[in-house]
Design a protein around this motif. Structure first.
Motif, short mmCIF file in Angstrom:
data_model
loop_
_atom_site.label_atom_id
_atom_site.label_comp_id
_atom_site.label_asym_id
_atom_site.label_seq_id
_atom_site.Cartn_x
_atom_site.Cartn_y
_atom_site.Cartn_z
N GLU A 74 0.81 -1.21 0.00
CA GLU A 74 0.00 0.00 0.00
C GLU A 74 0.85 1.27 0.00
OE1 GLU A 74 -3.17 0.10 -0.35
OE2 GLU A 74 -3.42 -2.07 -0.34
N ARG A 75 2.16 1.15 0.23
CA ARG A 75 2.98 2.34 0.37
C ARG A 75 4.02 2.51 -0.72
NH1 ARG A 75 5.42 3.72 5.93
NH2 ARG A 75 5.44 5.70 4.78
N ILE A 76 4.17 1.52 -1.58
CA ILE A 76 5.28 1.58 -2.54
C ILE A 76 5.13 2.72 -3.54
CG2 ILE A 76 5.89 -0.85 -2.36
CD1 ILE A 76 4.22 -1.37 -4.83
N PHE A 77 3.91 3.28 -3.70
CA PHE A 77 3.74 4.38 -4.64
C PHE A 77 3.91 5.74 -3.96
CE2 PHE A 77 1.49 0.82 -6.54
CZ PHE A 77 1.95 0.87 -7.85
N GLU A 78 4.26 5.75 -2.68
CA GLU A 78 4.53 7.00 -1.99
C GLU A 78 5.90 7.53 -2.38
OE1 GLU A 78 4.14 6.57 2.19
OE2 GLU A 78 2.11 5.77 2.10
N ARG A 79 6.05 8.82 -2.35
CA ARG A 79 7.33 9.44 -2.68
C ARG A 79 8.38 9.04 -1.65
NH1 ARG A 79 4.42 15.29 -3.00
NH2 ARG A 79 3.07 14.84 -4.77
N PHE A 80 9.52 8.62 -2.16
CA PHE A 80 10.70 8.28 -1.36
C PHE A 80 10.54 7.01 -0.53
CE2 PHE A 80 11.25 12.90 -1.94
CZ PHE A 80 12.48 12.89 -2.57
N VAL B 92 5.19 7.07 -11.88
CA VAL B 92 4.31 6.14 -12.60
C VAL B 92 2.86 6.35 -12.18
CG1 VAL B 92 3.76 3.72 -13.01
CG2 VAL B 92 6.14 4.44 -12.89
N LYS B 93 2.63 6.50 -10.89
CA LYS B 93 1.27 6.67 -10.38
C LYS B 93 0.61 7.92 -10.96
CE LYS B 93 0.69 8.64 -6.42
NZ LYS B 93 0.68 8.94 -4.98
N THR C 68 1.41 -3.63 -13.35
CA THR C 68 0.57 -3.51 -14.53
C THR C 68 0.12 -2.07 -14.72
OG1 THR C 68 -0.22 -5.77 -14.25
CG2 THR C 68 -1.49 -4.34 -15.71
N LEU C 69 0.48 -1.49 -15.85
CA LEU C 69 0.06 -0.15 -16.22
C LEU C 69 -1.14 -0.28 -17.15
CD1 LEU C 69 0.83 2.87 -15.97
CD2 LEU C 69 2.25 2.57 -18.01
N GLY D 143 -5.26 8.49 -5.72
CA GLY D 143 -5.56 7.84 -4.46
C GLY D 143 -6.51 6.69 -4.59
N GLN D 144 -7.21 6.53 -5.75
CA GLN D 144 -8.20 5.49 -5.90
C GLN D 144 -7.78 4.40 -6.87
OE1 GLN D 144 -11.67 7.55 -7.15
NE2 GLN D 144 -11.73 8.89 -5.38
N SER D 145 -6.59 4.52 -7.51
CA SER D 145 -6.27 3.62 -8.61
C SER D 145 -5.18 2.63 -8.29
CB SER D 145 -5.84 4.46 -9.82
OG SER D 145 -4.65 5.16 -9.51
#
Length: 438
Positions: A341-347, A368-369, A392-393, A416-418
């Motif tokens: 749940e956190r890998i798309f957060e900055r840094f 990417v997000k 998967t993009l 935040g929803q994708s």
């Protein structure tokens, strides 16, 4: 005869008196009904002129209370927040504030954390409540939802702290290495070694600044202003070329497959493309290439030596129009459930030590997000520790994307929803089996 006349006269007189008495009683009853009573003053309060109109246009949640703490007027937002239930104000601290304000006429304000309605996860809503007297008998309560503002402030604070830390690390290393070079001026081997380290740190600093610029650009720019149909096979070829050197150093094999499952592979080294599905997405070519390149680069960096990285693309049906899925699969270390749940957060880094060894900045997946969201798509991840990951993009196909060019979602809201994650299965095989790219 005289007796009958007397009886008739008496009856007539009695009838007239009865009518007069009934009329007087009716008039008295009407007068009493029109006269305001103490009870009606309390149970039927009236808002001052214009207040109802003002409350209807306010963005804040508004509640008007009478002397008995009953709700005289409440906006729909107040009901949505759960402030009013059963005709009463349901938040006790706000009720106490209203009573104090009614008693002394002073305006009061406080910030509170309220339980989120309809969830059992203990989440809280941050609100600011302001109470003021409204006339002589009523009290006005205005409530502002601060939850989103606090979240944005926390993101900004963490972003500034992380940027400061990430910039300080290479800058400090360059300072120390420069001192070491000066002290070892008479030792050519030491100078060469320290100079090599300085080059590595300078490269890391350059990459960090560039990714900060890229992230700022994808957040602020509208990708559909300069949008065009982009061939998916060209994006894949560009992403592979970008990571070819790193993959060769680790002896990692990269393979790509474009089209329907089981279709012919895409040959990046000048091979024939006959029979390959003509897949296009609509958007900013530079941003799309950067997003896919980041996914492939991550797969290479987090894969052990002598493994494989696969890139597969296909068209899938969706209610709003066909979508193009591009999946990047690796045989790396995998991602734990708590990190997904956190890998798309900055840094944010799953393995900070490994990221520093590979020169990662922790901004690649954040880019990417935002690219996916700004193009009306999404990015998802499937992963299993020790088995690898599949990112998967998912983007609208060129025709569907053009149809929605003027109604694409806001990047930050959509982002935040994708970020869907699946702990069980991947939509793609662990690795495709197309021809190996040199």
């Amino acid at each position: 005869m005289d007796v009958n006349a007397a009886v008739a006269a008496a009856a007539a007189i009695a009838g007239v008196l009865t009518g007069v008495i009934a009329m007087l009683a009716f008039r008295w009853s009407e007068r009493e009904q029109k006269r305001p009573t103490r009870t009606s003053l309390h149970t039927d309060p009236v808002l001052p002129p214009g207040v109802d109109t003002v409350l209807s246009v306010l963005r804040s949640s508004a509640v008007v209370l009478d002397e008995a703490d009953a709700v005289v007027k409440a906006s729909s937002a107040a009901y949505a927040l759960g402030l009013v239930r059963g005709g009463k104000l349901s938040i006790e601290p706000m009720l106490y504030m209203a009573r104090d304000t009614r008693r002394d006429g002073e305006i009061r304000q406080v910030e509170l954390d309220l339980p989120r309605r309809g969830t059992g996860r203990g989440e809280a809503l941050a609100v600011s409540a302001r109470v003021a007297p409204l006339g002589s008998r009523l009290v006005l309560l205005l409530v502002e939802d601060l939850t989103e503002a606090r979240r944005i402030e926390a993101v900004r604070r963490d972003f500034v702290a992380n940027v400061s830390h990430e910039l300080k690390t290479p800058v400090g290393a360059l300072s120390l290495l420069s001192e070491a070079v000066m002290d070892a001026s008479d030792d050519p081997e030491a100078v060469e070694r320290f100079a090599g380290r300085m080059q590595i740190e300078a490269t890391r600093l350059t990459n960090l600044v560039q990714e900060l610029i890229d992230l700022s650009r994808v957040q602020n720019d509208d990708p559909l202003e300069d949008a065009e149909p982009v061939r998916v096979d060209e994006l894949v070829a560009e992403a592979i070329d970008r990571c070819r050197h790193q993959a060769g150093t680790k002896q990692i094999t990269m393979a790509a497959s474009i089209g329907a499952p089981g279709g012919p592979p895409f040959e990046a080294a000048g091979g024939s493309r006959a029979g390959i599905a003509d897949l296009h997405v609509y958007g900013n070519r530079g941003q799309l290439a950067a997003a896919l390149g980041n996914l492939v680069e991550n797969a290479v960096n987090y894969s052990p030596a002598r493994t494989r990285v696969g890139i597969a693309a296909r068209r899938v049906n969706a209610p709003g129009g066909d979508m193009i899925e591009v999946a990047v699969t690796d045989q790396g270390i995998g991602i734990s459930e708590k990190d997904k749940e956190r890998i798309f957060e900055r840094f944010y880094r799953v393995d900070p030590a490994r990221s520093r060894a590979t020169g990662g900045t922790g901004l690649g997946l954040a880019i990417v997000k935002h690219v996916a969201a700004s193009h009306g798509g999404e990015v998802s991840v499937w992963s299993s520790e020790g088995q690898g990951s599949t990112f998967t993009l998912r983007l609208p196909e060129a025709g569907a994307a053009r149809d929605r060019a003027h109604q694409h979602p806001d990047p930050d809201d959509a982002a935040g929803q994708s970020l869907a994650t699946s702990p069980h299965t991947s939509p793609y095989d662990p690795l495709p089996a197309p021809e190996v790219l040199p």
